[in-house]
Scaffold this motif. Structure first.
Motif, PDB file in Angstrom:
ATOM      1  N   ASP A 178       0.876  -1.176   0.000  1.00 28.79           N
ATOM      2  CA  ASP A 178       0.000   0.000   0.000  1.00 28.79           C
ATOM      3  C   ASP A 178       0.910   1.221   0.000  1.00 28.79           C
ATOM      4  N   LYS A 196      -2.564  -2.154  -3.474  1.00 30.05           N
ATOM      5  CA  LYS A 196      -3.872  -1.648  -3.051  1.00 30.05           C
ATOM      6  C   LYS A 196      -3.934  -0.130  -3.196  1.00 30.05           C
ATOM      7  N   GLU A 201      -5.006   7.332  -5.746  1.00 29.79           N
ATOM      8  CA  GLU A 201      -3.605   6.916  -5.942  1.00 29.79           C
ATOM      9  C   GLU A 201      -3.387   6.287  -7.316  1.00 29.79           C
TER      10      GLU A 201
HETATM   11 MG   LIG Z   1      -4.629   4.407   1.750  1.00 37.45          MG
END
Ligand SMILES: [Mg+2]
Ligand SMILES: Nc1ncnc2c1ncn2[C@@H]1O[C@H](COP(=O)(O)OP(=O)(O)OP(=O)(O)O)[C@@H](O)[C@H]1O
Length: 324
Positions: A178, A196, A201
């Motif tokens: 992550d 993830k 993002e």
């Molecule tokens: Mg996050």
């Protein structure tokens, strides 16, 4: 990958988490956030936060175990370590010269809005981050999982997680990351079992911040199609999440809830997903557990994380919906 022992709930595969830029999370409330006036605050609470450590804390809450590797320093670092030990988190604290940062979350009671101040964190020297890499490597086991998560501290190179991913592959360990920005770009180029990203993002990774959900799903498919990333777990906040592998795209909506605070939702998602995989569940079940834990954390106040009984109830509901 080398042959790994079959995992089960009784004999879960080992999990190690890595947090290079942890933070003491201080949370409180005030009636209205405004300039210049003193803002009197209500009771405060302090938690040991930061991506990987939060993953370890949620795993523990869900009845599992992991080894947490984290870099801490100064008086705040000591307080941090004590908080974690009090929660029963087993791990290895790597001592750093700088002082562990504090993040501040303020709930504004008159509007229900939440303000999150995220500090930069101390510089971590090359010798210090190298120690984090060695300690993480030493804790990795064939057939296990490694979860480097959260922002990189100043001084830590962008390819820090990519280095972990490379070692994990060599050791037959699945790396679950992550990260955001340059750290995510490097890890995706290196190759990794699972990433993830949140919708935001993923958009940033592609240099396209305004993609629709369908365009994000298509982007995740392309990422998997390039062959360096086996699984993309794309989380979409209140819109749920999408799991993309080479031969499947599964979208799950979030069950209807009253949202109190989404702090830690992404970490909870990742923790439950990795724990269920480590316990030998298939990806579909692990993905449901991730959504269940993310949603469960969104129902708790401030920095409070999910509760096991609530997560397991959401997991059962989502499993029932999947077979209906
Ligand atoms: Mg996050
Ligand atoms: N508002 C919400 N309502 C319901 N569920 C939520 C909400 N926000 C988060 N969740 C749950 O938590 C999971 C992770 O949340 P999210 O996509 O916001 O990731 P994040 O990592 O916390 O985001 P970011 O890193 O961008 O702050 C979601 O997939 C969902 O299951």
């Amino acid at each position: 990958m080398a042959h790994s022992p079959a995992a089960s709930a009784a004999h879960p595969a080992p999990i190690v988490t890595l947090t290079v830029n942890p933070a003491l999370d201080v949370s409180t409330s005030t009636e209205a956030v405004q300039p210049e006036h003193k803002m009197r605050c209500g009771p405060s609470r302090v938690d040991a936060g930061g991506g990987g450590v939060n993953v370890s804390r949620v795993i523990e809450r869900l009845g599992g175990h992991s080894t947490a590797i984290y870099a801490v320093g100064g008086a705040t670092g000591q307080a941090y370590r004590q908080l974690l030990e009090a929660e029963g988190i087993i791990g290895r604290a790597i001592a750093i010269e700088g002082s562990t940062r504090e993040n501040i979350t303020i709930d504004e009671t008159s509007t229900g809005q939440q303000f999150r101040f995220v500090l930069q964190g101390p510089t971590v020297s090359e010798a210090e981050w190298q120690q984090c890499v060695s300690a993480t490597e030493a804790a990795m086991h064939l057939g296990g999982y490694v979860v480097p998560s959260g922002s990189l501290a100043p001084g830590v190179p962008d390819d820090f997680y990519a280095r972990i991913a490379r070692r994990a592959r060599e050791l037959g360990v699945r790396c679950v990351v992550d990260a955001s920005g340059a750290a995510l770009a490097e890890v995706v180029a290196e190759g990794v079992y699972l990433v993830k990203p949140s919708g935001r993002e993923l958009g940033e990774l592609l240099g396209a911040p305004t993609l629709t959900i369908d365009e994000k799903i298509e982007a995740a498919r392309e990422l998997v199609g390039r062959g360096r990333v086996e699984v993309v777990a794309l989380t979409l906040g209140g819109d749920g999440a999408v799991l993309v592998t080479a031969d499947s795209v599964t979208r799950l909506a979030s069950p209807p809830i009253t949202v109190r605070s989404t702090v830690g939702a992404g970490d909870s998602f990742l923790a439950a997903l990795v724990l269920r995989l480590a316990q030998g569940h298939d990806l579909a079940a692990a993905f449901r557990a991730g959504v269940a834990a993310g949603v469960a954390t969104a129902t708790t106040e401030a920095t409070e994380l999910c509760h096991r009984d609530v997560v397991e109830q959401f997991e059962r509901d989502l499993a029932a919906a999947a077979t209906a």
